[in-house]
Design a protein around this motif. Structure first.
Motif: not given
Length: 389
Positions: A271-275, A363-365, A123-124, A357-358
């Motif tokens: 893509e990280h939000e997809v998988s 992705a934006l955070g 999460m940096h 939308e989710q």
């Protein structure tokens, strides 16, 4: 060309049967006790596990082990690996597998040297200050984690997929025998080919100027992967084609093909939000869907770069004017992904607009836009998902 640092310290042991040298290799580094980290069942079905254990025992190297790493590696298992590494006081993490196992091993290497929870790094919130060394026996050509400084984990509590970068987690060595990839399924081979290409494509499509050397390196790697990919899908036991993919996997993600350019990895972040949300989706499959959609969305503002890609990599005739060639290159790339057996639409992954939308919000955070050669706001991200549906 931008200023840059380039660091790639990993020693490669490449070729047939090199995995049988794992004991002597570890012994020459002076390690006494290791954590053997691996995935599901294939390592034992293929006999690789037995060969590794025999070599370790022959050299009197102590080891503890933890298997069970899944695709899209989970932070829960990493926490278990960290506890084991600390309790047993291991001095090396040996990751046997592909990107998921290696990333899990890298995270374990960091976690073993801190009392902080490993997810805070993803999460940096924290940056690694120390890590155990990591060794690799590579069994899948895809993620390039064997030479990279990146590590991506999935948190199944909130289905967030996040990563961190640090030169501390670049592996000390990587054993690479292309024969170990002969048993990888056609689908996973296709996913790997896409992933290899994407690590260079994300570097190639930069808004930085005067990056000729890295551009030619990128184009050469992409053309080699396209040809080797075709041969491998046709004949999974083609050693030379598998060897090309294995080397390309490594050098596509160690920074070489993006020297001097600004790095965004926009499509990876989408893509990280997809998988991440849909854990059944392989990373490479998600990239095969999203990259052509993203490219169709942005190419008109970067006609020159996309046209060059079309001419140099996708063999589009230079008689075709630049704007038409740029789009044709994207279409040909999409068709190539299909020829590998990859999905090119979200519906093929059983994902519809009710999730768009989710995924965009995740992705934006907390940010208003997602960085890239064209920064993307929520509306624009959803429009890209619409193209991909």
């Amino acid at each position: 060309m931008l200023n840059f640092d380039f660091y790639s310290p990993t020693k490669i042991f490449f070729g047939r049967e090199r995995e049988n040298e794992i004991g002597p290799i570890i012994k020459q580094y002076g390690f006494k006790k290791i954590l053997l980290h691996y995935g599901q069942t294939s390592i034992k079905k293929t006999g690789l596990y037995d060969r590794i254990v025999a070599s370790l025992k022959e050299q009197e190297i102590s080891f503890v082990e933890l298997g069970g790493v899944e695709p899209n590696p989970k932070v829960d298992l990493v926490r278990k690996a960290i506890q084991l590494a600390k309790a047993e006081q291991v001095d090396l993490i040996l990751a046997v597998g592909g990107g998921s196992v290696i990333d899990s091993g890298k995270a374990t290497a960091v976690g073993a040297c801190t009392e902080e929870d490993i997810w805070r790094f993803s999460m940096h919130e924290l940056s690694p200050q120390k890590a155990l060394p990591v060794g690799v026996i590579l069994t899948i050509s895809a993620a390039g984690s064997e030479l990279s400084n990146s590590c991506v984990l999935t948190n199944s509590e909130n289905w967030l997929k996040r990563g961190f970068n640090s030169d501390l987690i670049r592996p000390l060595f990587a054993i690479m025998n292309p024969e170990l990839t002969f048993t990888v399924s056609k689908y996973q081979t296709g996913c790997g080919i896409v992933d290899i290409m994407m690590h260079t494509l994300e570097r190639y499509f930069t808004d930085s100027k005067d990056v000729e050397l890295s551009s030619y390196l990128a184009e050469g790697l992409l053309k080699a992967v396209i040809e080797a990919g075709k041969k491998t899908i046709e004949n999974p036991h083609d050693y030379e084609a598998r060897a090309t993919l294995m080397l390309a996997s490594s050098f596509s993600h160690n920074g070489l093909t993006g020297l001097g350019g600004k790095l965004y990895f926009t499509v990876h972040r989408l893509e990280h939000e997809v998988s991440g949300m849909f854990d059944r989706v392989a990373h490479g499959a998600g990239l095969a869907v999203l990259f052509p959609a993203w490219a169709k969305y942005v190419y008109k503002q970067f006609i020159g770069r996309f046209a060059r890609f079309a001419y140099q990599v996708m063999d589009v005739s230079k008689d075709i004017k630049a704007e038409d060639a740029a789009l044709e290159g994207i279409i040909r790339l999409e068709k190539y992904f299909q020829s590998l057996g990859m999905p090119v639409r979200l519906k093929e992954l059983d994902i519809d607009e009710t999730s768009f939308e989710q995924m965009a919000e995740k992705a934006l955070g907390k940010n208003e836009t997602l960085n890239g050669i064209i920064p993307l706001n929520k509306k624009q991200i959803i429009e890209i998902f619409e193209i991909a549906k």
